[in-house]
Design an enzyme around this catalytic site. Structure first.
Site, PDB file in Angstrom:
ATOM      1  N   GLN A 237       0.830  -1.199   0.000  1.00 51.55           N
ATOM      2  CA  GLN A 237       0.000   0.000   0.000  1.00 51.55           C
ATOM      3  C   GLN A 237       0.871   1.258   0.000  1.00 51.55           C
ATOM      4  O   GLN A 237       0.386   2.342  -0.296  1.00 51.55           O
ATOM      5  CB  GLN A 237      -0.918   0.010   1.232  1.00 51.55           C
ATOM      6  CG  GLN A 237      -1.996  -1.065   1.185  1.00 51.55           C
ATOM      7  CD  GLN A 237      -2.888  -1.085   2.405  1.00 51.55           C
ATOM      8  OE1 GLN A 237      -2.969  -2.086   3.091  1.00 51.55           O
ATOM      9  NE2 GLN A 237      -3.580   0.017   2.697  1.00 51.55           N
ATOM     10  N   ARG A 384      -9.381  -0.682   7.482  1.00 53.45           N
ATOM     11  CA  ARG A 384     -10.308   0.280   6.908  1.00 53.45           C
ATOM     12  C   ARG A 384     -10.681   1.358   7.915  1.00 53.45           C
ATOM     13  O   ARG A 384     -11.857   1.626   8.169  1.00 53.45           O
ATOM     14  CB  ARG A 384     -11.557  -0.426   6.413  1.00 53.45           C
ATOM     15  CG  ARG A 384     -12.204   0.359   5.285  1.00 53.45           C
ATOM     16  CD  ARG A 384     -13.289  -0.392   4.623  1.00 53.45           C
ATOM     17  NE  ARG A 384     -13.757   0.387   3.495  1.00 53.45           N
ATOM     18  CZ  ARG A 384     -14.134  -0.141   2.344  1.00 53.45           C
ATOM     19  NH1 ARG A 384     -14.075  -1.426   2.163  1.00 53.45           N
ATOM     20  NH2 ARG A 384     -14.571   0.616   1.369  1.00 53.45           N
ATOM     21  N   CYS A 385      -9.649   1.937   8.494  1.00 54.27           N
ATOM     22  CA  CYS A 385      -9.896   3.049   9.409  1.00 54.27           C
ATOM     23  C   CYS A 385      -8.637   3.862   9.506  1.00 54.27           C
ATOM     24  O   CYS A 385      -7.608   3.480   9.003  1.00 54.27           O
ATOM     25  CB  CYS A 385     -10.359   2.535  10.766  1.00 54.27           C
ATOM     26  SG  CYS A 385      -9.121   2.457  12.044  1.00 54.27           S
ATOM     27  N   GLU A 760     -12.979   4.937   4.662  1.00 57.10           N
ATOM     28  CA  GLU A 760     -13.022   4.277   5.971  1.00 57.10           C
ATOM     29  C   GLU A 760     -14.326   4.554   6.700  1.00 57.10           C
ATOM     30  O   GLU A 760     -14.698   3.810   7.613  1.00 57.10           O
ATOM     31  CB  GLU A 760     -11.867   4.752   6.861  1.00 57.10           C
ATOM     32  CG  GLU A 760     -10.612   5.187   6.128  1.00 57.10           C
ATOM     33  CD  GLU A 760      -9.828   4.027   5.571  1.00 57.10           C
ATOM     34  OE1 GLU A 760     -10.021   2.928   6.088  1.00 57.10           O
ATOM     35  OE2 GLU A 760      -9.041   4.203   4.635  1.00 57.10           O
TER      36      GLU A 760
END
Ligand code: CDP
Length: 807
Positions: A237, A384-385, A760
């Site tokens: 990523q 996802r935050c 997110e």
């Protein structure tokens, strides 16, 4: 204007710029099976590596015998910590200032820890080799519970830290303690609690889970002995950070390392950090001079690479009898597993958990977080935050519901009473953040009107009465959640990773024919950057999005960027894209002025080019300016039309949203039905409404999974009991509820295009909505808080504990 002249609307539509539901350009290859993932890479002479892993969660490694493994046809080498010590790579630094074993050195600290790396001509031979490596273990006592890890006589997990009373984030108070982080004013907060008319206190746990992207972590490393260059294709990523880390730990010059992230099949935080597989594949390639591939299987991914959450939050709220909040006090026991490998900006050992005051105007607050070692896999990534925001949102949103229950107030009314008001922005929170913009009341009221909140409460009251009369065995819950996110890490004043400021970048190069390429420091793992980044450029400089190719993920060509995670791409890289485009526009204006023989100030921008003020027929399109940039620029100006921007954001962005979940639970079976789920998101200026909707659908599905069953669970011996998709809840279309989406638009005042992140948000806001629905359903039976995840069995158990079978 003749009939053929396009209208302003047609010219705008032709650009497919911001606000357009442009179809995803990357889907042409994905839907035809033409994506190019790491495992698609097959290089001549490529070798395969695979790990011998520990069956024990805590054990001394007495010996490792590779003799029989080396006899397996195709097996070329077995790498152990002893081998890695010869190149000083047996341990590696983590992003959190700790160190981590690459391969077991003396002992193992969690089940499935990497013990030896078998290199072979193919994956099957590597697997056969693994089965022949003989490791002698002496099991040691295991600590899984972070509370017990802090007992005086708890086993010492990290012997390498013996006697170290200070860690990367200050003093350590116990041999299994990592750090204590405190924020806020303790004295003022304690005073608010002493004066409070009403208080609540609850231990709210957010269980351990895992991001589980469909494509697991993997890489191919290829060392060119002649050039001394290492190329790494990986599911990264943040490819630039990986290049810098590899350079620092392998002592290779950074220009001789090429990191390439090809298509990546989901990240969700799992692919931010560096794993032993990358180091071992690189070492194996350097030693053999051949390319080496390492690909994790699903069990390895779930049990050994970065987990998420595992926060145990003692939450206290002080309030008046009328429901005005007066103070917040939170203590977190944070289980970090065997090594502190959390992926947070350096100065934030608990990420942005201090956003825990949420959307409410708390005059005072105090937070303390203790990080703890246990015999579990390391990690602590933002699934996802944005760096522990999800935990914070869950903590405060459950807390507000518990307070509402104690006050016998409606949870939506309690929220409306305590929201930060529109006119208070920019708002300084008691725990140190400056919220950029928000209009919470409008969003909440829109949600309540759209779903007919009052009608739903009436329906619930009728259902409860019917339950009490014995006419139904179903209970109904309304889960309200209102979240404030903090995304866009981040400003160099407080955000860095390993000392590198968390800016992001874009380089745009326009070609003579009015087309171009944009290279960006982020890396899409499915979010559709190739589509949306071109839309920003289209609106900014009037070149159709279809004429802009977007490229990410190759460290040789993309400008240095900190990558994609924590919804930072739009707030940071999205701003860099707009700023690079504006530099181009400024030069384009000079070229247009020269060609139109007017002063630059006499020009104004008009959709896809410049026109002379007051003379609308005298125009020059951006397409024509591109051509002119390559043959007739003003005297003294360099030809060409390109620009680069490195954007250091002045602040984070603060998206928010109002969600509601309507649920029914059968108390005899624990089976739940999601009757309705409505999600209103405000992410400021919306670049592509269709992609935003897709992001919300995906994030809500993950939130549903986490709240309703997804868990990495250990037995007392430290065995992972949810190590495959048979046991780890991964919802399919069959289980996934229908999502209703909605929005308001409150632009960010400091972002060049007013956009905030969104990827997110649905996970952050979704989890409390589901959990509040379950808890709201059970509340009239006398329950205050039921821990997640809320699977059928736990719902049934909750009903049983509340005595609903007594009659
Ligand atoms: O960092 P990440 O890409 O995961 O998250 P993001 O910045 O929230 O963006 C996710 C996707 O939604 C990207 O394709 C964005 O361009 C798009 N998006 C948008 O269209 N409008 C916004 N205001 C925010 C994101």
């Amino acid at each position: 204007m003749n009939d053929m002249t396009p209208t302003r609307e047609q010219r705008t539509a032709a650009l497919e710029g911001m606000g357009c539901k442009r179809k995803r350009v990357e889907d042409a290859r994905f839907t035809q099976g033409k994506g190019n993932y790491v495992d698609d890479l097959k290089l001549p002479g490529m070798l395969h590596g695979d790990f011998v892993r520990s069956p024990h969660a805590h054990a001394r490694v007495k010996s490792i015998n590779s003799e029989e493994a080396l006899k397996v046809p195709g097996v070329l080498a077995v790498i152990t910590a002893e081998t890695l010590k010869t190149v000083n790579l047996a341990w590696m630094p983590t992003l959190a200032g700790d160190v981590q074993m690459v391969l077991a050195d003396g002992k193992v600290l969690f089940q499935n820890q990497e013990v030896a790396f078998v290199v072979a001509t193919d994956r099957y031979a590597a697997d056969d080799g693994i089965n022949k490596v003989v490791v002698e273990y002496e099991p040691l006592p295991v600590v899984i519970d972070p509370f017990k890890a802090m007992d005086k006589d708890a086993p010492v997990l990290r012997e390498d830290l013996a006697g170290k009373t200070t860690g990367a984030h200050g003093p350590r108070k116990h041999h299994n303690h990592i750090f204590e982080w405190t924020v806020g004013d303790k004295d003022l907060t304690d005073a608010a609690f002493r004066k409070a008319e009403v208080t609540i206190k609850e231990m709210i746990s957010y269980h351990r889970t895992h991001p589980s992207p469909l494509e697991t972590c993997q890489c191919v490393c290829s060392f060119d002995k002649i050039k001394g260059e290492l190329t790494i294709w990986g599911t990264f990523q943040a490819p630039h950070v990986i290049r810098t880390v590899v350079s620092l730990i392998a002592k290779l010059p950074e220009q001789k390392i090429h990191v390439i992230s090809p298509d990546v099949g989901g990240g969700f935080g799992n692919k931010v950090g560096a794993y032993p597989g990358y180091i071992c594949a690189a070492v194996a390639s350097i030693v053999t001079g051949k390319p080496v591939k390492w690909v994790e299987d699903r069990i390895e991914n779930l049990t050994a690479t970065s987990f998420a959450r595992d926060y145990h939050m003692t939450t206290e709220i002080a309030a008046t009898k009328e429901g005005q909040v007066t103070g917040l006090r939170v203590h977190v026991l944070a289980d970090h597993g065997a090594f502190d490998a959390c992926a947070d900006p350096s100065k934030w050992p608990a990420g942005f958990f201090n956003i825990v005051t949420g959307s409410y105007d708390f005059p005072v607050a105090h937070l303390s977080v203790d990080g703890i070692y246990t015999n579990k896999a390391p990690g602590g990534v933002a699934y996802r935050c944005s760096f522990r925001v999800t935990e914070a949102a869950y903590c405060i949103e459950r807390g507000m519901d518990i307070l509402a229950q104690k006050l016998k107030m409606d949870p939506a009314e309690l929220r409306l009473k305590n929201f930060i008001r529109k006119e208070q922005f920019p708002y300084h929170s008691a725990l140190g953040w400056e919220y950029d913009s928000g209009d919470y009341h409008t969003a909440m009221r829109k949600m309540m009107e759209t779903v007919d909140y009052a009608g739903l409460r009436k329906q619930q009251a009728e259902k409860r009465a019917a339950f009490k009369r014995g006419e139904t065995r179903e209970i109904m819950g309304l889960g309200v959640s209102f979240f404030t996110e903090i995304v866009g890490a981040g400003p160099s004043k407080n955000c860095d990773i390993l000392g590198i400021a968390m800016f992001d970048s874009c380089e745009i190069r326009l070609h003579p024919t009015g087309a171009g390429i944009a290279r960006v420091g982020t890396k899409s793992t499915g979010q559709g950057h190739e589509t949306t980044w071109a839309q920003i450029i289209a609106t900014e400089i009037g070149i159709p999005a279809d004429n802009i190719m977007v490229e990410e993920g190759n460290t040789d060509t993309a400008p240095y960027g900190l990558g994609t995670y924590g919804s930072r791409s739009t707030p940071v890289a999205g701003a860099a894209i707009a700023m690079a485009a504006r530099k181009i526009k400024a030069k384009a204006q000079m070229i247009a002025a020269y060609k139109l023989e007017v002063h630059e100030d006499d020009l104004e921008w008009d959709i896809d080019g410049f026109r002379v003020k007051g003379l609308p027929e005298k125009t020059m399109s951006m397409k024509d300016i591109c051509w002119a940039a390559y043959n007739s620029v003003p005297p003294g100006m360099e030809p060409g039309l390109e620009a680069v921007s490195y954007y250091d954001p002045p602040n984070m962005t603060y998206p928010f949203g109002a969600y509601i979940c309507v649920m029914e639970i059968d108390v005899d079976t624990g089976v739940y039905k999601i009757k309705r789920f409505y999600a209103l998101d405000d992410c400021g200026t919306r670049i592509n409404p269709m992609i935003i909707e897709g992001q919300v659908h995906g994030g809500l599905t993950e939130a549903f999974a986490i709240a309703m069953g997804q868990e990495i669970r250990y037995d007392p011996e430290g065995n992972v009991v949810t190590g495959s998709f048979m046991d780890f809840f991964m919802p399919t279309a069959v289980e996934t509820p229908h999502w209703e989406t909605d929005f308001t638009v409150t632009p960010s005042p400091h972002h060049p295009i007013g956009a905030k992140g969104v990827g997110e948000s649905p996970n952050v806001g979704g989890v409390p909505a589901f959990s509040n629905a379950v808890n709201d359903a059970f509340s009239f039976l006398g329950s205050t808080h039921i821990q997640m995840p809320h699977d059928y069995w736990r719902n049934w158990k909750a009903a049983k504990n509340l005595g609903v079978f007594a009659a």
